[in-house]
Design a protein around this motif. Structure first.
Motif, PDB file in Angstrom:
ATOM      1  N   ILE A 112     -12.010  23.275   9.005  1.00  0.00           N
ATOM      2  CA  ILE A 112     -12.584  22.363   8.431  1.00  0.00           C
ATOM      3  C   ILE A 112     -13.733  21.888   8.911  1.00  0.00           C
ATOM      4  N   ILE A 113     -14.962  21.534   8.084  1.00  0.00           N
ATOM      5  CA  ILE A 113     -16.173  21.448   8.340  1.00  0.00           C
ATOM      6  C   ILE A 113     -15.700  19.864   8.092  1.00  0.00           C
ATOM      7  N   ARG A 114     -15.118  18.801   7.761  1.00  0.00           N
ATOM      8  CA  ARG A 114     -15.729  17.861   7.698  1.00  0.00           C
ATOM      9  C   ARG A 114     -13.878  16.813   7.247  1.00  0.00           C
ATOM     10  N   ILE A 115     -13.512  15.931   7.911  1.00  0.00           N
ATOM     11  CA  ILE A 115     -12.069  15.401   6.672  1.00  0.00           C
ATOM     12  C   ILE A 115     -13.049  13.870   6.644  1.00  0.00           C
ATOM     13  N   ASN A 116     -13.191  13.543   5.338  1.00  0.00           N
ATOM     14  CA  ASN A 116     -13.557  11.998   4.805  1.00  0.00           C
ATOM     15  C   ASN A 116     -12.871  11.344   4.683  1.00  0.00           C
ATOM     16  N   ALA A 117     -11.870  11.937   4.129  1.00  0.00           N
ATOM     17  CA  ALA A 117     -10.330  10.012   4.424  1.00  0.00           C
ATOM     18  C   ALA A 117      -9.163  10.753   4.455  1.00  0.00           C
ATOM     19  N   MET A 118      -8.148  10.723   5.386  1.00  0.00           N
ATOM     20  CA  MET A 118      -6.501  10.760   5.634  1.00  0.00           C
ATOM     21  C   MET A 118      -5.906   9.635   5.409  1.00  0.00           C
ATOM     22  N   GLY A 161     -15.462  24.438  -0.329  1.00  0.00           N
ATOM     23  CA  GLY A 161     -16.153  23.079  -0.512  1.00  0.00           C
ATOM     24  C   GLY A 161     -14.730  21.534  -1.036  1.00  0.00           C
ATOM     25  N   SER A 162     -15.317  20.723  -0.967  1.00  0.00           N
ATOM     26  CA  SER A 162     -14.664  20.251  -0.982  1.00  0.00           C
ATOM     27  C   SER A 162     -12.858  20.011  -2.145  1.00  0.00           C
ATOM     28  N   ARG A 163     -11.987  19.700  -0.923  1.00  0.00           N
ATOM     29  CA  ARG A 163     -10.179  20.056  -1.284  1.00  0.00           C
ATOM     30  C   ARG A 163      -9.526  19.061  -0.499  1.00  0.00           C
ATOM     31  N   VAL A 164      -8.533  18.766  -1.279  1.00  0.00           N
ATOM     32  CA  VAL A 164      -7.488  17.869  -1.506  1.00  0.00           C
ATOM     33  C   VAL A 164      -6.021  18.449  -0.787  1.00  0.00           C
ATOM     34  N   TYR A 165      -5.839  18.220   0.618  1.00  0.00           N
ATOM     35  CA  TYR A 165      -3.983  18.774   1.456  1.00  0.00           C
ATOM     36  C   TYR A 165      -3.634  17.569   1.205  1.00  0.00           C
ATOM     37  N   TRP A 166      -2.292  18.073   0.783  1.00  0.00           N
ATOM     38  CA  TRP A 166      -0.929  17.287   1.055  1.00  0.00           C
ATOM     39  C   TRP A 166       0.225  18.178   2.319  1.00  0.00           C
ATOM     40  N   THR A 172      12.189   3.079   3.510  1.00  0.00           N
ATOM     41  CA  THR A 172      12.841   3.490   3.009  1.00  0.00           C
ATOM     42  C   THR A 172      12.042   4.473   1.945  1.00  0.00           C
ATOM     43  N   ALA A 173      11.102   6.233   2.597  1.00  0.00           N
ATOM     44  CA  ALA A 173      11.140   6.646   2.116  1.00  0.00           C
ATOM     45  C   ALA A 173       9.724   8.143   2.299  1.00  0.00           C
ATOM     46  N   VAL A 174      10.088   9.034   1.016  1.00  0.00           N
ATOM     47  CA  VAL A 174       9.348   9.890   2.290  1.00  0.00           C
ATOM     48  C   VAL A 174       7.621  10.187   2.243  1.00  0.00           C
ATOM     49  N   TYR A 175       7.331  10.544   3.678  1.00  0.00           N
ATOM     50  CA  TYR A 175       6.218   9.376   3.769  1.00  0.00           C
ATOM     51  C   TYR A 175       5.046  10.547   3.943  1.00  0.00           C
ATOM     52  N   TYR A 176       4.122  10.879   3.007  1.00  0.00           N
ATOM     53  CA  TYR A 176       3.031  11.630   2.835  1.00  0.00           C
ATOM     54  C   TYR A 176       2.038  12.112   3.414  1.00  0.00           C
ATOM     55  N   CYS A 177       1.094  12.967   4.268  1.00  0.00           N
ATOM     56  CA  CYS A 177       0.077  12.658   4.568  1.00  0.00           C
ATOM     57  C   CYS A 177      -0.899  13.260   3.359  1.00  0.00           C
ATOM     58  N   ASN A 178      -2.284  13.004   3.291  1.00  0.00           N
ATOM     59  CA  ASN A 178      -3.325  13.354   2.292  1.00  0.00           C
ATOM     60  C   ASN A 178      -4.335  13.480   3.390  1.00  0.00           C
ATOM     61  N   ALA A 179      -5.354  14.510   2.926  1.00  0.00           N
ATOM     62  CA  ALA A 179      -6.665  14.568   3.430  1.00  0.00           C
ATOM     63  C   ALA A 179      -7.360  15.419   2.678  1.00  0.00           C
ATOM     64  N   ASP A 180      -8.733  14.076   2.095  1.00  0.00           N
ATOM     65  CA  ASP A 180      -9.706  14.775   1.630  1.00  0.00           C
ATOM     66  C   ASP A 180     -10.413  15.393   2.147  1.00  0.00           C
ATOM     67  N   LEU A 181     -11.089  16.558   2.382  1.00  0.00           N
ATOM     68  CA  LEU A 181     -11.373  17.329   3.368  1.00  0.00           C
ATOM     69  C   LEU A 181     -13.043  18.352   2.670  1.00  0.00           C
ATOM     70  N   GLN A 182     -13.494  18.977   3.448  1.00  0.00           N
ATOM     71  CA  GLN A 182     -14.804  19.704   3.628  1.00  0.00           C
ATOM     72  C   GLN A 182     -14.442  21.233   4.025  1.00  0.00           C
TER      73      GLN A 182
END
Length: 120
Positions: free
Chosen positions: A28-34, A105-110, A90-100
């Motif tokens: 990871i170079i930089r995390i733009n948002a989580m 390059g720019s990627r989104v992960y779950w 009540t739900a399944v909670y997912y983390c999401n990251a928009d990062l470099q």
């Protein structure tokens, strides 16, 4: 490759609290948002809380005043403190990251998701 690992879900009674965490690791170079999303059975995945590197925070109306997001930049980790939980949380909670990502390059992960169940 980057991985997001979530923890902290579980079963709690209405009015109780849980704290979720999500840690990003890898090249990871930089995390733009989580962000935290959730998906209840039979419903679409929805954004619950968003947290940008610049410090902007978004809370869905349904969780304002009850959920709080915080972060530890050194650990690439975000926390979601959930108080006054309701059965409708009540739900399944997912983390999401928009990062470099290095070389990609720019990627989104779950993350894999963590179950939160609130009993009435």
């Amino acid at each position: 490759q980057v991985q997001l690992v979530e923890s902290g879900g579980g079963l709690v009674q209405a009015g109780g609290s849980l704290r979720l965490s999500c840690t990003a690791s890898g090249n990871i170079i930089r995390i733009n948002a989580m962000n935290w999303y959730r998906q209840a059975p039979g419903k679409q995945r929805e954004l619950v809380v968003g947290f940008t590197n610049g410090g902007s925070i978004y809370y869905a109306d349904s969780v304002k005043g009850r959920f709080t997001i915080s972060g530890d930049n050194a650990k690439n980790t975000v926390y979601l403190q959930m108080n006054s939980l309701k059965p409708e949380d009540t739900a399944v909670y997912y983390c999401n990251a928009d990062l470099q990502e290095l070389f990609r390059g720019s990627r989104v992960y779950w993350g894999q998701g963590t179950q939160v169940t609130v009993s009435s």
